[in-house]
Design an enzyme around this catalytic site. Structure first.
Site, PDB file in Angstrom:
ATOM      1  N   GLY A   1       0.855  -1.182   0.000  1.00  0.00           N
ATOM      2  CA  GLY A   1       0.000   0.000   0.000  1.00  0.00           C
ATOM      3  C   GLY A   1       0.891   1.231   0.000  1.00  0.00           C
ATOM      4  O   GLY A   1       1.958   1.228   0.602  1.00  0.00           O
TER       5      GLY A   1
ATOM      6  N   GLU B   1       0.544   6.292   2.367  1.00  0.00           N
ATOM      7  CA  GLU B   1       1.125   7.113   3.429  1.00  0.00           C
ATOM      8  C   GLU B   1       2.610   7.398   3.238  1.00  0.00           C
ATOM      9  O   GLU B   1       3.137   8.354   3.787  1.00  0.00           O
ATOM     10  CB  GLU B   1       0.888   6.428   4.784  1.00  0.00           C
ATOM     11  CG  GLU B   1      -0.537   5.956   4.803  1.00  0.00           C
ATOM     12  CD  GLU B   1      -1.141   5.531   6.110  1.00  0.00           C
ATOM     13  OE1 GLU B   1      -1.048   6.269   7.088  1.00  0.00           O
ATOM     14  OE2 GLU B   1      -1.731   4.438   6.122  1.00  0.00           O
TER      15      GLU B   1
END
Lengths: 168, 324, 777
Positions: C741, C744
């Protein structure tokens, strides 16, 4: 009298407190125009009034009696997109999509302003006639439309490509 | 928003007739008033829309310009005559707010913007003498990085937020007013007030009085003028400090000069002391620095805004050097 | 397998050291990710293509519908009244005038609100979604300045807003603890994050620091932040019989449904949360009081309710990132080897939440220091509960750590990249686990070359362009790879060869729906238009948080599991007349709209053919992936090398970023177009963090004093230069699709890269964020 919205006549709300934004979103269910702050600080509610960009959240609807409003829905629709809408897709000029209609409406009017010769904070020579939409000019002129996802580069690319004749 | 009525003024006479009623306010572009009404800081019972009144920008017999109060900020900024003869005014306008807001906001309304002090805006959570006279001021000991270093009082340390007004202060503009008592004219620099003991009274407007026009005097040397705005964000932010200046230099010496500061006081701050210090002096960095020192000599910092004193001095010098 | 059973408990909070050790030592093949996902090897499919967002036409035309854009018949509009004290009691609340105001339907206060259970706080249960445990409008207590004290429902928004302004509240104020310094003086507590303490020690770090020939030791401060997604938090809710229907803006629909059910004392199946589009989340679009208040008020009024928070309301009741004060002390030998790494400090939380900003997280895996001391202490203030905001821990932790590394590099007179490379760890410095994927050096090499790092003047203040001082800086960013338990997906395959993936996942602009459609197309051997990816609905399978950058992994693993089940079901359905007869699931793969034998692709039958022969219209399977043991078996992280050029005005101190490059090592990139946007988005939020963002909390009364987008600055277009992003594209062999992912990672390292560039430009080391011009004059 009435307000013309995307070509349709709409009667002015009885309650003068109703903003143009809430008229669009709540009464007319034209929810493409977004509410991001309701205080004139984000640009998500940008619509065109007689071709000029304004913030519909700070606009009392009653003040716009007799005016012609264009919203994102009037600019193009899925299947018949405005070239700038298509360019936003190609250049990934958005992520969540919430500020997007405001960015697009703003950009359309921004280009008209530049063609008219309206100067900006970064315009060097105030006496020059036409404005060349340099990267700095584009960024400054679009700074009234916040984007929190960080799609700024894609937005600039989409605008520059679509209005290449006005851009550097 | 508190409920209110709405009507459009047909002409100036119609406006001032209705504007005199208690609870009535004039509505321009709404970019500040609508926001303040939504925050319940302003609670008019009737709005008289004056955006249909004169927005013309016309030549005056003496070679100045008269700007109808309903002219939009953008219209004023893009006017060819303004760009050429008063570039400081165009520069100031386009340094303010965003294009959308400049398209909405009227020139008259710009003068009547209220401060962006967070404690003023916090209608029910903070004390503010401007909002509730006598209540006290939470900004004096609170967050005051954006607040005044000049002309503040123990009642209020707020600053005026306008950019355009800083240029108008420098340009010796005058304000045309109309009320049921008839027309009158105020010098722009006399239009806004310092807070003193009554920070709720921000201008010299009488109840019901309407701004009808701003007049710019002929000021040939203002062709050499500019505006510099210092802010945290590169655009769409209020000034920490701004400088509007026009200068005439003859044989290396300062002739006429006009300087005004933004972001430092309760009103657009005409830097008369700096101007006085400059007249007749050599147009060089030392004179500019001395003038800046003179203007800021009376500056009083608060907890968070002491940097504005040095910043204002530097900005004054830099602007004068640009023009010299 | 007992190891899986144990892991389930572990995942539910019963962390056992012995268990972790067992997983660490287990053979790779026992652990999820032990066998590489076959999609990693597939090079010419949809994965990796810059597919434009599939929902793009809806978004650019304004027809994508957000939470406040759904309506119910007979709906009323809500407005909230917020407390103006930080602590105390409501003595009197006068609602008479409001109730009599035109259009008002209901005024709800603690006196007439339905009895509700307190919200289950995040992490207290796998499905808990609450920001804190405080009861919602159940008594006269006030816990923070801004807590809702009344809800007004009216026929129109204008009427509701006006009536809310007519409510008068009298409080009995009590002394609140609001000052960070005062709270620290009273004593701090060990910070706990997801259970265990935020504390690590290797050797005697203080002693090693004292003995180190070269050292730096400084304190860094970061302020409170708000997410400021442009979409205002909003819900449109209705009680339909006993079912609560919520149109939400959510990054955790299943969690919210379960949590709302707990609060209202109903069955989880009676709450339906849908959220097809979310106008930005960043950690902020979880469950807060507006959900509960809208549903409660709708119950009281017997009418559907729309509740859109004002921007001020978002600041008052949706938590943001808390402030931190961090000490970073580094001791090194003259050749730059780290002898001691100390990263300690304090952050503020509330008594009722579980979220200490875990700023030491990046430090745990960043450097091969001989000794380490990492620690987070907390104080508890009477304030709105703070919460997760993009890269909690790493965003602000890397600012301190990577600023300190830059300071050490200068003290050592070693190039800051070289210093980092000399301390690049070969295995996890704390756990000793091998890295699943660690190519930071490659990211630095590629980034430095492309950015032109070689042109940097090592001496600060050496480069000037007119009024502008120009400088370059770099920093490392890092973010962990997570995969949380609870994933599940359903695949419905139709006889016309179309597949629908159902999973309760989220699209907040990350490009999830697009990238996962690409993945599903490759996994099932279908074209993009033969895939429908359904998400954003709590009635779909899975408990999938769009947070911690873990959604990609959670969906990926869930779809792998569902695909495996589908293959099994298809083989069973295919029967003995199929070319596939006799094959086991592990022997087949999907290709071209059907299944084939792995090592003999000609042995193939299309899905359509299999279903037709079995006279089935659809096959539907649902499955869950194994527990996420991989994160106990490998040390799993994303990395990046950030490069920045700034210009600082010598007259005014104004700092502006003029160039930025992010070089990422985040596994395989699924969609370069949307991934670039994710990276840039993180960097731009990091630019805000570095230069302008700060939530002003007035310690005198606990009030947030800049609750608006005019006064809380986020970057505008003019602040954002063209941002270059590149990536290694080296697949992590132990993750679904080889991907990580990436939501962030972009904000990590950015703050320090900018601060370091500002130092290089000016010679001024600013250790307090944001770096505003007054700190540079």
């Amino acid at each position: 009298m009435a307000i013309t919205i995307n070509g349709d006549a709409v009667s002015v709300p009885d309650d003068p407190r109703v903003s143009l934004l809430d008229l669009l979103r709540e009464d007319l269910r034209l929810t493409g125009t977004k509410k991001g702050c309701n205080q004139g600080a984000c640009g998500a509610c940008t619509v065109l009034v007689d071709g000029e960009r304004i913030l519909s959240c700070l606009a009392l609807a009653v003040q716009y009696d007799g005016r012609a409003i264009t919203t994102i829905e009037g600019l193009g629709a899925a299947g018949a997109l405005h070239p700038l809408q298509q360019a936003f897709i190609e250049h990934d000029g958005f992520q969540c999509g919430y500020c997007t209609p405001g960015q697009i409406c703003s950009a359309v009017a921004m280009v008209a302003e530049a063609r008219r010769g309206v100067p900006s904070h970064v315009t060097g020579d105030l006496d020059a006639g036409a404005i060349t939409l340099t990267h700095d000019e584009l960024r400054e002129r679009m700074s009234g439309n916040l984007c929190r996802c960080g799609a700024h580069n894609g937005i600039m690319a989409a605008i520059a490509e679509t209005f290449a004749e006005a851009a550097e | 928003m508190t409920p209110f009525g709405y009507s459009r003024a047909q002409d100036v006479a119609d406006a001032v007739r209705r504007g005199g009623e208690a609870g009535t306010m004039y509505l321009g572009g709404g970019t500040n008033l609508v926001d303040l009404m939504r925050e319940t800081i302003e609670r008019p019972t009737m709005l008289v829309d004056v955006t249909g009144l004169s927005r013309d920008i016309t030549e005056t017999p003496d070679g100045g310009l008269r700007i109808g109060a309903a002219a939009r900020n953008t219209a004023l900024a893009e006017d060819r005559r303004v760009r050429t003869r008063y570039p400081v005014l165009t520069r100031a306008i386009v340094a303010g707010a965003s294009a959308q807001i400049r398209n909405m906001a009227t020139v008259g309304g710009n003068l009547l913007q209220r401060t962006r002090c967070g404690y003023f805006y916090d209608d029910d959570g903070s004390r503010c003498n401007k909002r509730a006279p006598g209540q006290g001021c939470d900004a004096i000991e609170g967050f005051n990085r954006n607040h005044a270093i000049l002309g503040a009082s123990s009642a209020c340390v707020a600053v005026h937020p306008s950019d355009m007004c800083v240029a108008l202060a420098a340009l010796d503009a005058v304000v045309h007013l109309e009320s049921s008592a008839g027309p009158r004219v105020l010098r722009f620099t006399d239009f806004h007030r310092l807070p003193g003991d009554h920070p709720q009274i921000e201008t010299m407007l009488q109840p019901g009085e309407l701004i009808t026009a701003i007049e710019l005097p002929p000021l040939p040397f203002a062709r050499r003028s500019t505006y510099r705005k210092v802010r945290d964000r590169s655009s769409y932010a209020f000034a920490l400090v701004s400088v509007a200046a026009a200068i005439e230099i003859e044989n290396g010496r300062v002739g006429a000069v006009r300087i005004a500061l933004g972001g430092v006081a309760h009103k657009p701050w005409r830097a008369s002391k700096a101007e006085a210090a400059l007249r007749g002096q050599p147009a060089n960095a030392a004179s500019f620095a001395a003038a800046a020192e003179a203007e800021l000599a009376d500056a009083r910092p608060l907890k968070d805004n002491g940097f504005k004193i040095a910043l204002a001095k530097r900005a004054i010098v830099a602007v004068l050097e640009t023009l010299a | 397998m007992s190891i899986v059973e144990d892991a389930r408990q572990l995942a539910q909070g019963a962390m056992q050291g012995a268990m972790a050790k067992a997983v660490a030592l287990a053979p790779d093949s026992w652990v999820p990710g032990g066998k590489p996902d076959p999609l990693i090897a597939r090079q010419h499919g949809h994965v990796g293509k810059p597919v434009s967002r599939l929902d793009g036409p809806l978004k650019v035309s304004g027809t994508a519908r957000f939470a406040a854009e759904f309506s119910f018949d007979n709906m009323v509009y809500g407005a909230l009244v917020y407390s103006t004290i930080a602590k105390g009691r409501i003595v009197e609340i006068d609602t008479g005038e409001a109730e009599a105001a035109p259009g008002v339907v209901t005024v709800m206060t603690h006196r007439n609100a339905p009895r509700l259970n307190p919200p289950p706080v995040f992490l207290s249960n796998p499905k808990a979604a609450g920001g804190d445990t405080l009861p919602v409008m159940q008594d006269d207590r006030i816990h923070w300045n801004g807590e809702p004290v009344a809800v007004v429902l009216a026929q129109t928004q204008e009427q509701a807003d006006h009536a809310a302004s007519l409510i008068r509240v009298r409080y009995a104020e009590e002394t609140a603890l609001l000052g960070f310094e005062e709270a620290k003086a009273r004593g701090t507590r060990q910070g706990l994050f997801m259970g265990p303490p935020l504390h690590n020690e290797i050797g005697e770090a203080e002693a090693a620091l004292a003995a180190a020939p070269v050292k730096v030791d400084a304190t860094y401060r970061t302020p409170r932040h708000n997410h400021n997604a442009i979409e205002l938090h909003a819900v449109t809710v209705a009680w339909q019989g006993e079912t609560l229907r919520v149109h939400d803006a959510s990054q955790l629909v299943a969690h919210t449904a379960w949590s709302m059910a707990q609060i209202f004392g109903i069955d989880a199946a009676q709450v339906v949360i849908t959220s097809p589009f979310v106008g930005g989340g960043f950690g902020g679009k979880c469950m807060w009081q507006h959900h509960i208040l809208a549903a409660a008020a709708a119950k009281v009024a017997g009418r559907p309710v729309r509740l859109v928070l004002s921007r001020e309301g978002v600041y008052r009741i949706v938590g943001g990132r808390s402030l931190t004060e961090q000490r970073v002390a580094l001791g090194a030998s003259p050749d730059g080897k780290l002898k001691a790494l100390i990263h300690t400090g304090t952050t503020a939380k509330t008594a009722d939440n579980v979220m200490p900003e875990p700023f030491i997280m990046p430090t745990r895996s960043a450097y091969a220091a001989e000794t380490m001391l990492l620690d987070v202490q907390t104080v508890e203030l009477d304030m709105l509960a703070n919460t997760f905001m993009r890269a909690p821990g790493e965003a602000v932790g890397t600012f301190a750590l990577e600023s300190a590394i830059d300071e050490l590099a200068e003290a050592l007179a070693i190039d800051p990249i070289e210093l980092r490379m000399r301390n690049d760890p070969e295995k996890d410095p704390i756990s000793g686990l091998p890295f699943s994927s660690h190519n930071l050096a490659e990211a630095y090499r590629a980034g430095a070359e492309r950015f032109g790092w070689g042109a940097r003047a090592a001496r600060p203040g050496a480069v000037r362009d007119g009024e502008w001082l120009v400088g370059m800086g770099c920093a490392t960013g890092t973010y962990p790879y997570y995969r949380m338990p609870g994933g599940a997906a359903r695949i419905t395959l139709r006889s016309d060869g179309h597949a629908t993936i159902d999973i309760a996942a989220h699209e907040m602009g990350m490009g999830t729906a697009t990238a996962q459609t690409q993945v599903a197309a490759d996994r099932l051997g279908l074209e993009l238009d033969a895939i429908t990816f359904n998400y954003g609905d709590s009635t779909l399978p899975g408990v999938v948080l769009a947070g911690g950058s873990q959604q990609t992994a959670s969906i990926g693993a869930s779809v792998i599991a569902a695909h495996h089940a589908l293959v099994k079901e298809l083989l069973k359905t295919a029967g003995n007349d199929s070319p596939l007869a006799g094959l086991e699931p592990d022997q087949v793969a999907s290709r071209d709209g059907g299944l084939c034998k792995l090592d003999d692709p000609a042995r193939y039958e299309s899905y359509a053919s299999i279903l037709r022969r079995a006279q089935r219209d659809t096959i539907c399977v649902e499955a869950s992936p194994p527990q996420p043991l991989e994160t106990m078996h490998w040390s799993m992280h994303s990395h990046c090398a950030m490069f920045c050029e700034v210009r600082v005005n010598a007259v005014t101190g104004e700092p502006r970023v003029s160039r930025f490059l992010g070089s990422f090592d985040c596994g395989r990139i699924l969609n370069p177009k949307t991934a670039s946007s994710q990276f840039r988005g993180g960097i731009i939020m990091g630019l805000g963090l570095a230069l302008m963002e700060e939530t002003l909390f007035d310690e005198r009364n606990g009030r947030i004093m800049n609750p608006s987008l005019a006064d809380y600055h986020v970057p505008v277009h003019m602040d954002v230069p063209d941002i270059d992003v590149i990536w290694t594209d080296i697949a992590d062999p132990h993750t679904p699709m080889g991907a990580h992912g990436i939501g962030e990672i972009g904000i990590t390292g950015t703050g320090a890269a900018i601060a370091n560039a500002i130092y290089n430009a000016t010679g001024k080391r600013v250790r307090d964020l944001p770096i505003t011009l007054d700190k540079l004059l």
